[in-house]
Design a protein around this motif. Structure first.
Motif, short mmCIF file in Angstrom:
data_model
loop_
_atom_site.label_atom_id
_atom_site.label_comp_id
_atom_site.label_asym_id
_atom_site.label_seq_id
_atom_site.Cartn_x
_atom_site.Cartn_y
_atom_site.Cartn_z
N ILE A 25 0.81 -1.22 0.00
CA ILE A 25 0.00 0.00 0.00
C ILE A 25 0.85 1.27 0.00
O ILE A 25 0.31 2.37 -0.07
CB ILE A 25 -1.00 0.04 1.19
N GLY A 26 2.15 1.11 0.08
CA GLY A 26 3.02 2.28 0.04
C GLY A 26 3.25 2.92 1.40
O GLY A 26 3.60 4.10 1.48
N HIS A 27 3.09 2.16 2.46
CA HIS A 27 3.34 2.66 3.81
C HIS A 27 4.79 3.13 3.93
O HIS A 27 5.69 2.60 3.27
CB HIS A 27 3.04 1.55 4.83
N GLU A 28 5.03 4.08 4.79
CA GLU A 28 6.36 4.67 4.92
C GLU A 28 7.37 3.72 5.58
O GLU A 28 8.57 3.79 5.28
CB GLU A 28 6.27 5.97 5.73
N TYR A 29 6.93 2.82 6.46
CA TYR A 29 7.87 1.95 7.19
C TYR A 29 8.75 1.13 6.25
O TYR A 29 9.98 1.14 6.39
CB TYR A 29 7.14 1.05 8.19
N PRO A 30 8.18 0.37 5.29
CA PRO A 30 9.07 -0.39 4.41
C PRO A 30 9.99 0.49 3.58
O PRO A 30 11.12 0.10 3.28
CB PRO A 30 8.12 -1.18 3.51
N LYS A 31 9.52 1.67 3.23
CA LYS A 31 10.37 2.59 2.47
C LYS A 31 11.56 3.04 3.30
O LYS A 31 12.70 3.08 2.81
CB LYS A 31 9.56 3.80 2.01
N SER A 32 11.32 3.37 4.57
CA SER A 32 12.42 3.80 5.43
C SER A 32 13.38 2.65 5.70
O SER A 32 14.60 2.85 5.79
CB SER A 32 11.89 4.39 6.74
N GLN A 33 12.85 1.44 5.81
CA GLN A 33 13.72 0.27 5.99
C GLN A 33 14.59 0.04 4.76
O GLN A 33 15.77 -0.27 4.87
CB GLN A 33 12.88 -0.98 6.27
N ALA A 34 14.00 0.20 3.57
CA ALA A 34 14.75 0.05 2.34
C ALA A 34 15.86 1.11 2.27
O ALA A 34 17.01 0.79 1.91
CB ALA A 34 13.83 0.16 1.13
N ASP A 35 15.53 2.34 2.62
CA ASP A 35 16.53 3.42 2.62
C ASP A 35 17.67 3.09 3.57
O ASP A 35 18.85 3.26 3.23
CB ASP A 35 15.89 4.75 3.03
N MET A 36 17.33 2.62 4.76
CA MET A 36 18.34 2.31 5.76
C MET A 36 19.28 1.20 5.29
O MET A 36 20.48 1.23 5.55
CB MET A 36 17.66 1.89 7.08
N LYS A 37 18.74 0.24 4.54
CA LYS A 37 19.54 -0.90 4.08
C LYS A 37 20.21 -0.64 2.73
O LYS A 37 20.93 -1.49 2.23
CB LYS A 37 18.66 -2.14 3.98
N GLY A 38 19.92 0.50 2.13
CA GLY A 38 20.50 0.81 0.83
C GLY A 38 19.83 0.07 -0.32
O GLY A 38 20.43 -0.12 -1.37
N VAL A 39 18.59 -0.34 -0.11
CA VAL A 39 17.82 -1.03 -1.15
C VAL A 39 16.97 0.02 -1.88
O VAL A 39 16.28 0.81 -1.23
CB VAL A 39 16.90 -2.10 -0.52
N PRO A 40 17.03 0.06 -3.20
CA PRO A 40 16.21 1.04 -3.94
C PRO A 40 14.73 0.86 -3.62
O PRO A 40 14.23 -0.27 -3.51
CB PRO A 40 16.50 0.72 -5.41
#
Length: 118
Positions: free
Chosen positions: A25-40
């Protein structure tokens, strides 16, 4: 043994299905986790889809046991990768990943036993 497998599978479906929805659904949590891990960020929906397929596979495994074994094995690999991704960037926030991994390993073990007893 059958009851334990069914209960573990239902827990796995709920946990992984819920996580899939959060990812898709585009929630911010997975996006921030991806950013933290360096995953696009473009991979977040892919990861959510993998979780959804795993949850659907666990559900299908209640009827066709080999599908459940394959799905749980896939989820074991998914969460091992997630935990390693955290550790790679120095994050020690892995409790959630460990919980999901333990659920997947439990379903896998019970599924293998279930197949052997059949």
């Amino acid at each position: 043994m059958q009851v334990a497998y069914v209960i573990a599978s239902i827990v796995g479906v709920v946990f992984n299905g819920g996580a899939a929805v959060i990812y898709l659904i585009g929630h911010e949590y997975p996006k921030s986790q991806a950013d933290m891990k360096g995953v696009p960020r473009r991979y977040v929906p892919v990861l959510g889809t993998l979780l959804a397929v795993g949850a659907i596979g666990l559900l299908a495994g209640l009827v066709v046991p080999p599908i459940g074994v394959v799905a749980s094995a896939g989820l074991v690999l998914y969460f091992m990768g997630a935990i390693l991704a955290h550790l790679r960037v120095g994050s020690r926030d892995i409790l959630g990943g460990i919980v999901f991994l333990v659920i997947a390993v439990t379903i896998l073990a019970l599924g293998v036993v279930r197949l052997e007893l059949a």
